[in-house]
Design a protein around this motif. Structure first.
Motif, mmCIF file in Angstrom:
data_model
loop_
_atom_site.group_PDB
_atom_site.id
_atom_site.type_symbol
_atom_site.label_atom_id
_atom_site.label_comp_id
_atom_site.label_asym_id
_atom_site.label_seq_id
_atom_site.Cartn_x
_atom_site.Cartn_y
_atom_site.Cartn_z
ATOM 1 N N GLY A 160 0.823 -1.217 0.000
ATOM 2 C CA GLY A 160 0.000 0.000 0.000
ATOM 3 C C GLY A 160 0.850 1.257 0.000
ATOM 4 N N GLY A 161 1.944 1.237 0.753
ATOM 5 C CA GLY A 161 2.848 2.383 0.779
ATOM 6 C C GLY A 161 3.518 2.619 -0.555
ATOM 7 N N VAL A 162 3.943 1.538 -1.205
ATOM 8 C CA VAL A 162 4.563 1.668 -2.530
ATOM 9 C C VAL A 162 3.530 2.183 -3.531
ATOM 10 N N ALA A 163 2.316 1.651 -3.460
ATOM 11 C CA ALA A 163 1.254 2.109 -4.363
ATOM 12 C C ALA A 163 0.968 3.598 -4.162
ATOM 13 N N ALA A 164 0.954 4.041 -2.907
ATOM 14 C CA ALA A 164 0.711 5.462 -2.620
ATOM 15 C C ALA A 164 1.842 6.331 -3.167
ATOM 16 N N THR A 165 3.067 5.865 -3.047
ATOM 17 C CA THR A 165 4.213 6.603 -3.580
ATOM 18 C C THR A 165 4.092 6.746 -5.095
ATOM 19 N N ILE A 166 3.757 5.657 -5.766
ATOM 20 C CA ILE A 166 3.608 5.697 -7.223
ATOM 21 C C ILE A 166 2.474 6.634 -7.605
ATOM 22 N N ALA A 167 1.355 6.574 -6.891
ATOM 23 C CA ALA A 167 0.213 7.436 -7.192
ATOM 24 C C ALA A 167 0.581 8.915 -7.075
ATOM 25 N N ARG A 168 1.365 9.259 -6.050
ATOM 26 C CA ARG A 168 1.804 10.658 -5.884
ATOM 27 C C ARG A 168 2.647 11.133 -7.067
ATOM 28 N N ASN A 169 3.300 10.222 -7.719
ATOM 29 C CA ASN A 169 4.204 10.565 -8.812
ATOM 30 C C ASN A 169 3.527 10.576 -10.178
ATOM 31 N N MET A 170 2.249 10.348 -10.221
ATOM 32 C CA MET A 170 1.545 10.337 -11.499
ATOM 33 C C MET A 170 1.245 11.729 -12.042
ATOM 34 N N THR A 171 1.314 12.730 -11.205
ATOM 35 C CA THR A 171 1.087 14.086 -11.691
ATOM 36 C C THR A 171 2.392 14.858 -11.861
ATOM 37 N N ARG A 172 3.325 14.608 -10.966
ATOM 38 C CA ARG A 172 4.645 15.232 -11.054
ATOM 39 C C ARG A 172 5.644 14.257 -10.457
ATOM 40 N N SER A 173 6.469 13.714 -11.305
ATOM 41 C CA SER A 173 7.348 12.625 -10.886
ATOM 42 C C SER A 173 8.590 13.101 -10.160
ATOM 43 N N SER A 174 8.927 12.358 -9.122
ATOM 44 C CA SER A 174 10.172 12.546 -8.389
ATOM 45 C C SER A 174 11.016 11.297 -8.616
ATOM 46 N N PRO A 175 12.091 11.425 -9.397
ATOM 47 C CA PRO A 175 12.923 10.249 -9.647
ATOM 48 C C PRO A 175 13.398 9.579 -8.357
ATOM 49 N N LEU A 176 13.702 10.359 -7.344
ATOM 50 C CA LEU A 176 14.163 9.786 -6.078
ATOM 51 C C LEU A 176 13.098 8.880 -5.463
ATOM 52 N N ASP A 177 11.840 9.342 -5.441
ATOM 53 C CA ASP A 177 10.738 8.518 -4.920
ATOM 54 C C ASP A 177 10.593 7.228 -5.723
ATOM 55 N N LEU A 178 10.678 7.356 -7.041
ATOM 56 C CA LEU A 178 10.483 6.188 -7.900
ATOM 57 C C LEU A 178 11.644 5.201 -7.792
ATOM 58 N N VAL A 179 12.865 5.709 -7.630
ATOM 59 C CA VAL A 179 14.016 4.821 -7.418
ATOM 60 C C VAL A 179 13.831 4.047 -6.122
ATOM 61 N N ARG A 180 13.404 4.729 -5.080
ATOM 62 C CA ARG A 180 13.173 4.048 -3.792
ATOM 63 C C ARG A 180 12.094 2.979 -3.908
ATOM 64 N N ALA A 181 10.994 3.318 -4.590
ATOM 65 C CA ALA A 181 9.905 2.349 -4.771
ATOM 66 C C ALA A 181 10.399 1.150 -5.563
ATOM 67 N N ARG A 182 11.118 1.409 -6.657
ATOM 68 C CA ARG A 182 11.660 0.320 -7.478
ATOM 69 C C ARG A 182 12.619 -0.550 -6.659
ATOM 70 N N ASP A 183 13.504 0.098 -5.908
ATOM 71 C CA ASP A 183 14.484 -0.647 -5.117
ATOM 72 C C ASP A 183 13.820 -1.460 -4.009
#
Length: 124
Positions: free
Chosen positions: A89-112
């Motif tokens: 759920g936390g990863v899904a929320a992080t990805i959802a936050r990045n759908m309007t304005r992406s933060s590469p750092l957030d997405l790298v953390r989610a991917r990792d």
């Protein structure tokens, strides 16, 4: 318009994925989903790197859908039900936050984070 070869490659990947899902069960299905989410996030990061400011919504939407499905799919009799549901759920929320304005750092953390779980699942 999408070049024919690109459309064909996408169709072949989809058929391959469908076949893998159809032939899998339980832990295999979870691993496949984790692989696909990690791949989608990786592809999204490449898009962001090459075209800063562009939000790769299709790729993020795919990764988001997978993580939501994983969160909802944790068996209630799994001893890690609470932590896994919260993690996905936390990863899904992080990805959802990045759908309007992406933060590469957030997405790298989610991917990792998903990649680390995938590696643990492969080792089990």
């Amino acid at each position: 318009m999408m070049p024919f070869s690109e459309g064909a490659a996408k169709a072949y990947r989809r058929v391959d994925l469908d076949a893998r899902i159809e032939a899998s069960a339980g832990e295999d299905l979870t691993r496949i989903c984790l692989e696909e989410a990690v791949a989608s996030l990786g592809q999204a990061l490449v898009v962001i790197e090459h075209t800063p400011g562009k939000v790769p919504r299709d790729l993020l939407s795919r990764a988001h859908g997978i993580t939501v499905w994983l969160a909802r799919g944790v068996s209630t009799d799994n001893p890690l039900f609470g932590p896994l549901t919260q993690f996905y759920g936390g990863v899904a929320a992080t990805i959802a936050r990045n759908m309007t304005r992406s933060s590469p750092l957030d997405l790298v953390r989610a991917r990792d984070d998903l990649s680390a779980l995938l590696q643990a699942a492969r080792s089990a």
